[in-house]
Scaffold this motif. Sequence first.
Motif, mmCIF file in Angstrom:
data_model
loop_
_atom_site.group_PDB
_atom_site.id
_atom_site.type_symbol
_atom_site.label_atom_id
_atom_site.label_comp_id
_atom_site.label_asym_id
_atom_site.label_seq_id
_atom_site.Cartn_x
_atom_site.Cartn_y
_atom_site.Cartn_z
ATOM 1 N N ARG A 1 10.083 -7.840 -9.098
ATOM 2 C CA ARG A 1 8.986 -6.914 -8.851
ATOM 3 C C ARG A 1 7.657 -7.477 -9.356
ATOM 4 N NH1 ARG A 1 9.611 -1.680 -8.024
ATOM 5 N NH2 ARG A 1 7.421 -1.929 -7.449
ATOM 6 N N TYR A 2 7.725 -8.254 -10.423
ATOM 7 C CA TYR A 2 6.525 -8.865 -11.006
ATOM 8 C C TYR A 2 6.842 -10.305 -11.387
ATOM 9 C CZ TYR A 2 5.454 -3.901 -11.526
ATOM 10 O OH TYR A 2 5.256 -2.569 -11.289
ATOM 11 N N LEU B 1 4.714 -8.342 0.332
ATOM 12 C CA LEU B 1 5.493 -7.238 0.880
ATOM 13 C C LEU B 1 6.450 -7.736 1.953
ATOM 14 C CD1 LEU B 1 2.527 -4.755 1.350
ATOM 15 C CD2 LEU B 1 4.385 -4.456 -0.280
ATOM 16 N N PHE C 1 8.863 -0.775 4.666
ATOM 17 C CA PHE C 1 8.391 -1.731 3.684
ATOM 18 C C PHE C 1 9.169 -1.627 2.375
ATOM 19 C CE2 PHE C 1 4.541 -3.708 5.348
ATOM 20 C CZ PHE C 1 4.327 -2.943 6.484
ATOM 21 N N GLY C 2 9.346 -2.774 1.743
ATOM 22 C CA GLY C 2 9.871 -2.806 0.391
ATOM 23 C C GLY C 2 8.767 -2.530 -0.616
ATOM 24 N N PRO C 3 9.110 -2.448 -1.922
ATOM 25 C CA PRO C 3 8.121 -2.129 -2.953
ATOM 26 C C PRO C 3 7.161 -3.266 -3.262
ATOM 27 C CG PRO C 3 10.214 -2.576 -3.966
ATOM 28 C CD PRO C 3 10.448 -2.579 -2.499
ATOM 29 N N GLN D 1 4.538 0.768 -5.082
ATOM 30 C CA GLN D 1 5.547 0.994 -4.052
ATOM 31 C C GLN D 1 5.047 0.399 -2.745
ATOM 32 O OE1 GLN D 1 7.256 4.960 -3.732
ATOM 33 N NE2 GLN D 1 6.499 5.474 -5.766
ATOM 34 N N GLY D 2 5.917 0.326 -1.814
ATOM 35 C CA GLY D 2 5.537 -0.194 -0.501
ATOM 36 C C GLY D 2 4.779 0.857 0.288
ATOM 37 N N LEU D 3 4.583 0.556 1.544
ATOM 38 C CA LEU D 3 3.859 1.440 2.441
ATOM 39 C C LEU D 3 4.822 2.400 3.124
ATOM 40 C CD1 LEU D 3 1.884 -1.539 3.827
ATOM 41 C CD2 LEU D 3 0.775 0.432 2.830
#
Lengths: 113, 114
Positions: free
Chosen positions: A9-10, A91, A104-106, B42-44
Amino acid sequence: EAGVAQSPRYKIIEKRQSVAFWCNPISGHATLYWYQQILGQGPKLLIQFQNNGVVDDSQLPKDRFSAERLKGVDSTLKIQPAKLEDSAVYLCASTLGLADTQYFGPGTRLTVL
Amino acid sequence: AQSVTQLDSQVPVFEEAPVELRCNYSSSVSVYLFWYVQYPNQGLQLLLKYLSGSTLVKGINGFEAEFNKSQTSFHLRKPSVHISDTEEYFCAVSVGPGRRALTFGSGTRLQVQP
């Protein structure tokens, strides 16, 4: 139904280092996209896959970025070597077919120092 | 090539007031139009989309948008906003058969004030 998964995620790296991002699309989705979102901007397409073939990579900086989608499922995006301007959110999105809604993913937030 | 312009980077509005987020596009061919909302970290998430048919499209969370071909616009509206609508909203367009990648605008931050 599980959504699009991304990891990590980061990520924080030094410039000139390498980094890889992973994406697992929604099960059965044939089309997969990678987008780059720089702070304050909308996402920009980097590459689009249909199954394990590349449909569009015209905006991918191929001197440093590479992506693959082996077996038409998971995908990996790599940057080697990273530059300061690569700091962004990456993304991943997938669709069942070409005309369907993109999910979309996070995202993975990359910081290059 | 297609492009999307979101004319306002920020739109402040009071709670329960109506709001319109503007979006204009340019394309030499027929387009499909979308509005997404982006939640922090978060995503879209898709709010609504126009593919064909009725030019007034209704989406989730009380949002709607109207496709205007002559003005090349796809403005997003909500008759009464809530504090929870404070987010970043993106307009996007896709064109052509076979390649459905989205071209996004730069986003509009909706700021709902009590």
